[in-house]
Design a protein around this motif. Structure first.
Motif, PDB file in Angstrom:
ATOM      1  N   PRO A  48       0.985  29.665 -13.390  1.00  0.00           N
ATOM      2  CA  PRO A  48       0.348  30.703 -14.207  1.00  0.00           C
ATOM      3  C   PRO A  48       1.251  31.915 -14.389  1.00  0.00           C
ATOM      4  N   LYS A  49       1.164  32.523 -15.553  1.00  0.00           N
ATOM      5  CA  LYS A  49       1.822  33.814 -15.808  1.00  0.00           C
ATOM      6  C   LYS A  49       0.874  34.648 -16.643  1.00  0.00           C
ATOM      7  N   ILE A  50       0.308  35.667 -16.030  1.00  0.00           N
ATOM      8  CA  ILE A  50      -0.687  36.531 -16.663  1.00  0.00           C
ATOM      9  C   ILE A  50      -0.112  37.938 -16.788  1.00  0.00           C
ATOM     10  N   ARG A  51      -0.237  38.527 -17.966  1.00  0.00           N
ATOM     11  CA  ARG A  51       0.312  39.864 -18.204  1.00  0.00           C
ATOM     12  C   ARG A  51      -0.206  40.868 -17.160  1.00  0.00           C
ATOM     13  N   LEU A  52       0.679  41.712 -16.687  1.00  0.00           N
ATOM     14  CA  LEU A  52       0.458  42.735 -15.656  1.00  0.00           C
ATOM     15  C   LEU A  52       0.492  42.154 -14.241  1.00  0.00           C
ATOM     16  N   HIS A  53       0.811  40.864 -14.142  1.00  0.00           N
ATOM     17  CA  HIS A  53       0.868  40.200 -12.837  1.00  0.00           C
ATOM     18  C   HIS A  53       2.144  39.362 -12.748  1.00  0.00           C
ATOM     19  N   LEU A  87      -0.406  29.230 -18.836  1.00  0.00           N
ATOM     20  CA  LEU A  87      -0.241  28.262 -17.751  1.00  0.00           C
ATOM     21  C   LEU A  87       0.820  27.259 -18.177  1.00  0.00           C
ATOM     22  N   ALA A  88       1.962  27.251 -17.479  1.00  0.00           N
ATOM     23  CA  ALA A  88       3.114  26.453 -17.896  1.00  0.00           C
ATOM     24  C   ALA A  88       3.251  25.175 -17.076  1.00  0.00           C
ATOM     25  N   PHE A  89       3.489  24.058 -17.753  1.00  0.00           N
ATOM     26  CA  PHE A  89       3.774  22.806 -17.057  1.00  0.00           C
ATOM     27  C   PHE A  89       5.159  22.902 -16.423  1.00  0.00           C
ATOM     28  N   LYS A  90       5.373  22.107 -15.395  1.00  0.00           N
ATOM     29  CA  LYS A  90       6.529  22.276 -14.505  1.00  0.00           C
ATOM     30  C   LYS A  90       7.891  21.964 -15.105  1.00  0.00           C
ATOM     31  N   LYS A  91       7.962  21.209 -16.207  1.00  0.00           N
ATOM     32  CA  LYS A  91       9.264  20.840 -16.754  1.00  0.00           C
ATOM     33  C   LYS A  91       9.267  20.946 -18.270  1.00  0.00           C
ATOM     34  N   PRO A  92      10.439  21.166 -18.865  1.00  0.00           N
ATOM     35  CA  PRO A  92      10.523  21.249 -20.324  1.00  0.00           C
ATOM     36  C   PRO A  92      10.619  19.873 -20.956  1.00  0.00           C
ATOM     37  N   TYR A  93      10.218  19.802 -22.232  1.00  0.00           N
ATOM     38  CA  TYR A  93      10.325  18.575 -23.017  1.00  0.00           C
ATOM     39  C   TYR A  93      10.934  18.911 -24.370  1.00  0.00           C
ATOM     40  N   SER A 120      -7.448  30.247 -28.533  1.00  0.00           N
ATOM     41  CA  SER A 120      -6.555  29.848 -27.451  1.00  0.00           C
ATOM     42  C   SER A 120      -5.346  29.179 -28.097  1.00  0.00           C
ATOM     43  N   GLY A 121      -4.564  28.457 -27.314  1.00  0.00           N
ATOM     44  CA  GLY A 121      -3.415  27.820 -27.928  1.00  0.00           C
ATOM     45  C   GLY A 121      -2.640  26.935 -26.974  1.00  0.00           C
ATOM     46  N   ILE A 245       5.752  23.729 -22.028  1.00  0.00           N
ATOM     47  CA  ILE A 245       4.443  23.669 -22.663  1.00  0.00           C
ATOM     48  C   ILE A 245       3.486  24.559 -21.877  1.00  0.00           C
ATOM     49  N   TYR A 246       2.786  25.435 -22.575  1.00  0.00           N
ATOM     50  CA  TYR A 246       1.813  26.337 -21.952  1.00  0.00           C
ATOM     51  C   TYR A 246       0.425  26.118 -22.551  1.00  0.00           C
ATOM     52  N   LEU A 247      -0.600  26.370 -21.752  1.00  0.00           N
ATOM     53  CA  LEU A 247      -1.967  26.518 -22.244  1.00  0.00           C
ATOM     54  C   LEU A 247      -2.310  27.990 -22.134  1.00  0.00           C
ATOM     55  N   GLN A 248      -3.136  28.477 -23.043  1.00  0.00           N
ATOM     56  CA  GLN A 248      -3.305  29.913 -23.201  1.00  0.00           C
ATOM     57  C   GLN A 248      -4.660  30.436 -22.727  1.00  0.00           C
ATOM     58  N   SER A 249      -4.630  31.699 -22.291  1.00  0.00           N
ATOM     59  CA  SER A 249      -5.839  32.448 -21.951  1.00  0.00           C
ATOM     60  C   SER A 249      -5.816  33.749 -22.752  1.00  0.00           C
ATOM     61  N   GLU A 250      -6.758  33.874 -23.712  1.00  0.00           N
ATOM     62  CA  GLU A 250      -6.752  35.056 -24.572  1.00  0.00           C
ATOM     63  C   GLU A 250      -8.092  35.780 -24.607  1.00  0.00           C
TER      64      GLU A 250
END
Length: 285
Positions: A48-53, A87-93, A120-121, A245-250
């Motif tokens: 996870p990477k959330i703004r301000l954290h 929320l980012a998956f562990k490896k790039p594609y 979302s996205g 690849i990320y899933l979003q929280s908006e």
């Protein structure tokens, strides 16, 4: 050789030949197996990477797994306060078909912007989450925007948004932040399947109900619509050939029940096999 022995030998030979031919055909037609990015049990492969954290801090248990679903919730927030989460998956594609099944639920978090209602996205070709700064709002990426309707008005789904990026549409560099698809509106809380075909920097397609609703190519770093980033991560003009690849929280609660990926990189140098594989995965004739 006696007649019966000859017939038996020919029969065995014919069966063997048919078996080898069948096995060869089966092997040639074999499709890649889906990689389940979400295993239905936990988020051990996600960051996870959330703004301000800080990177890795799942503030207020925003992202959680319950009842076999990957959920985004805000019951621990007093106010959303533009704390955009990813929320980012562990490896790039690089070459892949991504399939996401999702639904919007409940009410938007207090403090969420109007445009973020049922919004979302799936972020494609995103930067490494470890390179995102604490106050950064969005990863530099290409967003496959997921939108829900209000039951009355039209609102296209699987649109494109470009935080810190640009793309080429109809042979012209597209620099505005978002581009609407040609999809129908998806109202209510029903499950929706969104697919994204990503072939390096050559082509990206957004697909709903088996129909391509948006297409573009040559994704690249550039433009605005991302803030508080590390300048070293934003080399404008650099082609995006792969990424996270990320899933979003908006600010609006959403459930994901499937996040799966078909890795198409083994077919990268064989355009005929690549096209055939994609057509079969998407049920095209």
């Amino acid at each position: 050789m006696k007649l019966k022995t000859l017939i038996a030998a020919l029969s065995i030979g014919t069966l063997f030949s048919c078996s080898v031919s069948s096995q060869s055909m089966s092997k040639a037609d074999k499709l890649p197996k889906p990689i389940q990015l979400f295993n239905g049990k936990d988020m051990k492969d996600w960051t996870p990477k959330i703004r301000l954290h800080e990177v890795g801090e799942n503030y207020a248990n925003t992202f959680r797994v319950e009842d076999g679903l990957l959920k985004v919730r805000y019951d621990g927030y007093d106010n959303f306060n533009q704390q955009y989460g990813h929320l980012a998956f562990k490896k790039p594609y690089s070459y892949y078909l991504l399939r996401v099944e999702y639904r919007f639920v409940d009410q938007q978090s207090k403090g969420g912007e109007g445009w973020a209602w049922r919004n979302s996205g799936a972020m494609l070709h995103g930067q490494d989450p470890k390179t995102m700064l604490k106050d950064q709002d969005f990863p530099i990426s290409i967003e496959g925007q997921l939108l829900g309707g209000d039951g009355k008005n039209e609102r296209t789904n699987s649109n494109l948004c470009t935080p810190g990026t640009n793309v080429v549409v109809n042979d012209k560099l597209f620099t505005p932040h978002c581009l609407s698809s040609k999809s129908k509106t998806y109202h209510g809380d029903e499950w929706v399947t969104a697919e994204f075909l990503v072939l390096g920097d050559s082509i990206i397609q957004h697909i709903l109900d088996g129909q391509v609703v948006l297409e573009y190519n040559k994704p690249q770093i550039g433009g605005g619509n991302v803030s508080n980033f590390d300048p070293a991560q934003k080399t404008d003009g650099k082609s995006l050939t792969e990424g996270y690849i990320y899933l979003q929280s908006e600010s609006h609660p959403i459930d994901f029940r499937k996040v799966e990926l078909y890795d198409l990189s083994p077919y990268k140098t064989d355009q005929t096999k690549l096209k055939s594989t994609i057509d079969k995965l998407l049920g095209r004739k």
